[in-house]
Write an enzyme that holds these catalytic residues in place. Structure first.
Site, PDB file in Angstrom:
ATOM      1  N   LEU A  39      31.020  35.793  64.164  1.00 12.00           N
ATOM      2  CA  LEU A  39      31.209  34.405  63.712  1.00 12.00           C
ATOM      3  C   LEU A  39      30.068  33.962  62.799  1.00 12.00           C
ATOM      4  O   LEU A  39      29.921  32.790  62.497  1.00 12.00           O
ATOM      5  CB  LEU A  39      31.307  33.456  64.912  1.00 12.00           C
ATOM      6  CG  LEU A  39      32.371  33.814  65.950  1.00 12.00           C
ATOM      7  CD1 LEU A  39      32.458  32.733  67.011  1.00 12.00           C
ATOM      8  CD2 LEU A  39      33.723  34.000  65.288  1.00 12.00           C
TER       9      LEU A  39
ATOM     10  N   ASP B  41      30.076  34.501  54.152  1.00 14.44           N
ATOM     11  CA  ASP B  41      29.619  33.839  55.373  1.00 14.44           C
ATOM     12  C   ASP B  41      28.779  32.609  55.050  1.00 14.44           C
ATOM     13  O   ASP B  41      28.963  31.532  55.620  1.00 14.44           O
ATOM     14  CB  ASP B  41      28.801  34.809  56.235  1.00 14.44           C
ATOM     15  CG  ASP B  41      29.623  36.016  56.671  1.00 14.44           C
ATOM     16  OD1 ASP B  41      30.854  35.981  56.488  1.00 14.44           O
ATOM     17  OD2 ASP B  41      29.038  36.985  57.174  1.00 14.44           O
TER      18      ASP B  41
END
Length: 387
Positions: free
Chosen positions: A122, A169
């Site tokens: 994540l 990201d």
């Protein structure tokens, strides 16, 4: 972990008032292994985040404190270099990027911590970099744009953490928008937002619990296989600079010369870019069923053509398929472990989590950790009540 703990820890340690910033983790709904092939990705920022309390301290000392590790690191602002302390490097790398741009960083204090699970894919590292970059940009009135901060955070990871990541990201953490996913063109860095009904649908992540032991070596191999495909296609089609430019017809035409493995890798990437395009059209049309089918298609391609899945991820997708209220599911990230991302009707989330947890235990004898997430805005300051 409440935000108030971070602020309180800062004030207790350093005896002054900080700027408080939240930096979210991210998911990628579709578009995997397309980034380094000049293609498209479709990430979103989620409500798992890292909180920062940061303040200038009128000294030459940079004093960092990891709330989660309960560990401190200090250095002079003139002596920034990679350290033996892994977590500190993500922050020091950001400071180094400001210095490289001629922006001198004075002494500052920083306490950070959060609730992004480490190793679940994540992007906790990107959140750490982007949160500090945003805070320093604010405190120093540097006037840098969000895209500058994303690039600086990416370079911090390359140069100080030794990870050659793409920009997705960091981009997703900084450019997230509540109730929207964002399509990023990894070649031009152009981006566009698409609506996602966060009230009707939740993104549930199922963590296989398998660590990416193969991921780095196989990742490099996949990159090389894609580059080999491009080199062969370029002999016939000079305009093909990356797989982003290739067509399925071109791959079919030269399938023998490419060889089975390289053909499969390349056709997966070309198909995945087409899936991202279709998925965005489905979002604009409000057709989440069709979007979910693209997610399943992505997983099948990653499993069969790109060969970066693993039995645990495949079982998790099988458990999702056909369960009421699940529209789509696929492995997310580099592969060989990590999470699946599942698009689930809000009313069915609890039943799905129970079904997946029980099924994973029955089929593989493994416990399952799940995370229920919603889509939120990107990095932002937090208004904190006076303590």
């Amino acid at each position: 972990m409440p935000l108030s703990s971070i602020q309180a820890a800062f004030e207790q340690r350093f005896q002054h008032k900080p700027l408080v910033v939240r930096a979210p983790g991210r998911v990628n709904l579709i578009g995997e292994h397309t980034d380094y092939n000049g293609g498209f990705v479709l990430p979103a920022a989620i409500n798992r985040e890292i909180f920062f309390a940061v303040g200038l301290n009128n000294t030459t000392q940079i004093r960092l404190y990891s709330f989660d590790q309960q560990e401190a690191y200090e250095t002079e602002n003139t002596a920034i270099q990679p350290s033996q302390i892994h977590w500190a490097n993500y922050l020091l790398g950001v400071v180094a990027q400001f210095e490289k741009r001629g922006i001198s960083v004075p002494g500052f204090d920083c306490v950070f911590g959060g609730n992004i699970p480490i190793g679940a894919g994540l992007s906790s590292s990107a959140a750490v970099e982007c949160g500090l970059a945003y805070a320093l940009n604010s405190l120093l009135n540097s006037g840098l744009e969000r895209m500058d901060l994303a690039r600086m955070s990416q370079l911090a990871e390359h140069e100080y953490a030794g990870v050659q990541c793409g920009i997705m990201d960091q981009f997703a953490s900084l450019f997230g928008k509540a109730g929207h996913v964002v399509r990023l063109d990894c070649r031009s860095l152009e981006y566009a937002y698409f609506p996602f009904d966060s009230e009707r649908y939740q993104l549930v992540l199922c963590n296989s619990g398998v660590k990416h032991s193969l991921a780095s070596s196989e990742y490099n191999t996949r990159r090389q296989e894609c580059e080999r495909g491009v080199a062969i296609l370029q002999k016939y089609y000079p305009e093909v600079k990356s797989l982003r430019d290739a067509t399925l017809a071109q791959l079919e035409e030269h399938r023998t010369e490419l060889g089975d493995v390289v053909w499969r890798r390349c056709s997966y990437v070309v198909e995945e870019n087409l899936r991202v395009e279709s998925a965005c059209q489905s979002l604009n049309a409000g057709d989440l069923q069709a979007f979910g089918q693209q997610m399943y298609g992505s997983h099948a391609g990653l499993r069969d053509k790109y060969e970066v899945s693993c039995p645990e991820l495949d079982v998790l997708v099988e458990l999702a398929q056909g369960f009421p209220g699940v529209l789509g599911s696929r492995m997310m990230g580099g592969g060989f472990g990590g999470c699946t991302i599942n698009m689930v009707e809000t009313g069915q989330v609890e039943a799905f989590v129970q079904h997946a947890t029980q099924g994973y235990q029955e089929r593989l004898g493994l416990p399952l950790e799940t995370y229920q997430t919603t889509i939120v805005a990107g990095v932002s300051p937090v208004e904190v009540a006076a303590s």
